[in-house]
Scaffold this active site. Sequence first.
Site, mmCIF file in Angstrom:
data_model
loop_
_atom_site.group_PDB
_atom_site.id
_atom_site.type_symbol
_atom_site.label_atom_id
_atom_site.label_comp_id
_atom_site.label_asym_id
_atom_site.label_seq_id
_atom_site.Cartn_x
_atom_site.Cartn_y
_atom_site.Cartn_z
ATOM 1 N N LYS A 251 0.824 -1.221 0.000
ATOM 2 C CA LYS A 251 0.000 0.000 0.000
ATOM 3 C C LYS A 251 0.857 1.270 0.000
ATOM 4 O O LYS A 251 0.390 2.345 -0.338
ATOM 5 C CB LYS A 251 -0.918 0.012 1.232
ATOM 6 C CG LYS A 251 -1.943 -1.119 1.279
ATOM 7 C CD LYS A 251 -2.942 -0.880 2.417
ATOM 8 C CE LYS A 251 -3.859 -2.075 2.624
ATOM 9 N NZ LYS A 251 -3.317 -3.069 3.541
ATOM 10 N N PHE B 21 12.582 -5.956 3.924
ATOM 11 C CA PHE B 21 13.547 -6.767 4.691
ATOM 12 C C PHE B 21 12.823 -7.589 5.757
ATOM 13 O O PHE B 21 13.034 -8.800 5.894
ATOM 14 C CB PHE B 21 14.596 -5.820 5.299
ATOM 15 C CG PHE B 21 15.356 -6.352 6.492
ATOM 16 C CD1 PHE B 21 16.029 -7.563 6.435
ATOM 17 C CD2 PHE B 21 15.409 -5.614 7.669
ATOM 18 C CE1 PHE B 21 16.736 -8.035 7.545
ATOM 19 C CE2 PHE B 21 16.115 -6.068 8.767
ATOM 20 C CZ PHE B 21 16.781 -7.287 8.715
ATOM 21 N N ASP C 53 10.364 -12.614 7.615
ATOM 22 C CA ASP C 53 9.198 -13.049 8.399
ATOM 23 C C ASP C 53 8.473 -14.200 7.689
ATOM 24 O O ASP C 53 8.059 -15.172 8.325
ATOM 25 C CB ASP C 53 8.252 -11.855 8.589
ATOM 26 C CG ASP C 53 7.185 -12.113 9.649
ATOM 27 O OD1 ASP C 53 7.535 -12.645 10.711
ATOM 28 O OD2 ASP C 53 6.012 -11.790 9.411
ATOM 29 N N ASP D 264 7.729 -17.882 9.238
ATOM 30 C CA ASP D 264 6.340 -18.337 9.410
ATOM 31 C C ASP D 264 5.945 -19.448 8.435
ATOM 32 O O ASP D 264 4.857 -20.009 8.552
ATOM 33 C CB ASP D 264 5.359 -17.162 9.215
ATOM 34 C CG ASP D 264 5.422 -16.165 10.363
ATOM 35 O OD1 ASP D 264 6.054 -16.486 11.388
ATOM 36 O OD2 ASP D 264 4.840 -15.070 10.233
ATOM 37 N N ARG E 131 2.211 -13.525 -0.434
ATOM 38 C CA ARG E 131 2.338 -12.162 0.101
ATOM 39 C C ARG E 131 1.954 -11.198 -1.016
ATOM 40 O O ARG E 131 2.468 -11.297 -2.111
ATOM 41 C CB ARG E 131 3.785 -11.930 0.553
ATOM 42 C CG ARG E 131 4.193 -10.514 0.811
ATOM 43 C CD ARG E 131 3.734 -9.991 2.135
ATOM 44 N NE ARG E 131 4.266 -10.699 3.280
ATOM 45 C CZ ARG E 131 3.874 -10.466 4.532
ATOM 46 N NH1 ARG E 131 2.964 -9.535 4.770
ATOM 47 N NH2 ARG E 131 4.388 -11.145 5.547
ATOM 48 N N ASP F 158 7.239 -12.469 19.553
ATOM 49 C CA ASP F 158 6.170 -13.080 18.760
ATOM 50 C C ASP F 158 6.511 -14.529 18.407
ATOM 51 O O ASP F 158 5.683 -15.433 18.549
ATOM 52 C CB ASP F 158 5.954 -12.261 17.477
ATOM 53 C CG ASP F 158 4.722 -12.709 16.696
ATOM 54 O OD1 ASP F 158 3.765 -13.212 17.315
ATOM 55 O OD2 ASP F 158 4.709 -12.546 15.471
ATOM 56 N N LYS G 10 6.823 -4.807 17.354
ATOM 57 C CA LYS G 10 6.950 -5.421 16.026
ATOM 58 C C LYS G 10 6.354 -4.555 14.919
ATOM 59 O O LYS G 10 6.788 -4.625 13.774
ATOM 60 C CB LYS G 10 6.271 -6.799 16.040
ATOM 61 C CG LYS G 10 6.498 -7.593 14.762
ATOM 62 C CD LYS G 10 5.826 -8.947 14.803
ATOM 63 C CE LYS G 10 5.865 -9.593 13.429
ATOM 64 N NZ LYS G 10 5.208 -10.897 13.389
ATOM 65 N N PHE H 101 -3.939 0.223 15.159
ATOM 66 C CA PHE H 101 -3.886 -0.241 13.772
ATOM 67 C C PHE H 101 -3.796 -1.772 13.721
ATOM 68 O O PHE H 101 -4.493 -2.430 12.945
ATOM 69 C CB PHE H 101 -2.683 0.398 13.072
ATOM 70 C CG PHE H 101 -2.451 -0.062 11.660
ATOM 71 C CD1 PHE H 101 -3.135 0.509 10.601
ATOM 72 C CD2 PHE H 101 -1.525 -1.065 11.376
ATOM 73 C CE1 PHE H 101 -2.919 0.101 9.290
ATOM 74 C CE2 PHE H 101 -1.303 -1.486 10.070
ATOM 75 C CZ PHE H 101 -2.000 -0.898 9.034
ATOM 76 N N ASP I 120 -6.328 -4.768 12.371
ATOM 77 C CA ASP I 120 -5.900 -5.859 11.487
ATOM 78 C C ASP I 120 -6.349 -7.213 12.023
ATOM 79 O O ASP I 120 -6.848 -8.058 11.283
ATOM 80 C CB ASP I 120 -4.365 -5.858 11.362
ATOM 81 C CG ASP I 120 -3.906 -5.413 9.992
ATOM 82 O OD1 ASP I 120 -4.680 -4.736 9.295
ATOM 83 O OD2 ASP I 120 -2.776 -5.749 9.617
ATOM 84 N N ASP I 121 -6.139 -7.404 13.320
ATOM 85 C CA ASP I 121 -6.515 -8.675 13.958
ATOM 86 C C ASP I 121 -8.023 -8.900 13.851
ATOM 87 O O ASP I 121 -8.478 -10.007 13.572
ATOM 88 C CB ASP I 121 -6.105 -8.669 15.439
ATOM 89 C CG ASP I 121 -4.608 -8.729 15.652
ATOM 90 O OD1 ASP I 121 -3.861 -8.883 14.664
ATOM 91 O OD2 ASP I 121 -4.168 -8.619 16.810
#
Length: 370
Positions: A45, A85, A90, A94, A99, A167, A193, A240, A244-245
């Site tokens: 974005k 980066f 990440d 994960d 992505r 995390d 994070k 924010f 998202d969650d």
Amino acid sequence: MRNKFLAAFDCIREELVAHMKSEKMPEDAIAWFNENLIYNVPGGKLNRGISVVDTVAILLNCPPTDDEYFKAALLGWCIELLQAFFLVSDDMMDGSISRRGQPCWYRVSDVKGLGKVHDIAVNDSCMLEGAIYHILKNHFRRESYYVDLLELFHQVTYKTEMGQLVDQITAPEGNVDIHKYTLPKHTFIVRYKTAYYSFYLSVALAMRMCGVPDVYELNGKTVEPYKEADRILIPMGEFFQVQDDYLDYHGTEAQIGKIGTDIIDGKCSWCVCTALTYGTEAQKQLLYENYGKKGAEQAVREQAVKDMYNDEQGLNVPKRYEEYSKNTVAEINAMIELVPEPGAQDELRGDRLKRDVFRAFLSKITDRTA
């Protein structure tokens, strides 16, 4: 605005590729690095990067000159390089699949006929970070605030990595234990994070570029603008991430551009932390049995969790989120009102913090649905 900002990326990419050539890098390595930049940096974005330009314009109280715009855009793209980066590394940690609507970089099977990425992504992520400091040196080394820029990037990167560590060990891939999940731990993770690099960094870089000092006097009051920015932008960044969650569980694919996977992946999200904090023993037991459980039954288990979140007579997570959202926006607005505002004369200088910087940020995220 977006197209003008993207045009600056082309200049940066060409500059970085030219530097590789000056280092006598082999042609295949240069082609690989160029593809790494194109694939991973400009696809999102771009809110973080564009926010540097927006903040500079607010502080200067007028449209930036071409030179000012380019400098602000360079700093914005440095944040986008930092983001790339983080995301490349990440995704490997994960084991993510996609992505921004394309395979994660480490899963790309062929880069311009040069072979698959796989573990090379570790080095590629480091090169994206290294590019930040090449750009800063090339364009800002003679500026009085050069060291401030370096310190900001180093400090924020380190804080983000601290958040990533917490995390990773709180919710390790394939070994979910939601007994560890609490709202205070969620707050720590998202502040470190996400909030520092996604909110504070954009504004602090713009402030440094505009010459905002560490301390100044205003109407007999001592103002510490970077502390003010931290005080407001870190809670904003937390808000924010909570959005998202919530959208991951409650938003539709058409709304958020992806299928939410936090429940199946067992993420330490605001929703599950809220459920564990306020739920009954029976509700917690349902979470222990169904949250983050992958396999043949995962869709059924996910729906069981969603049904419990949605229960209007029970947990009612949408109602709790609505209250949280309303209260948080009010609290942030109250914090913004406490920022000492420069008078008309001081405003012309461009080196004084203004409430509009924070209002602009808050307006971008309030009531968002994606």
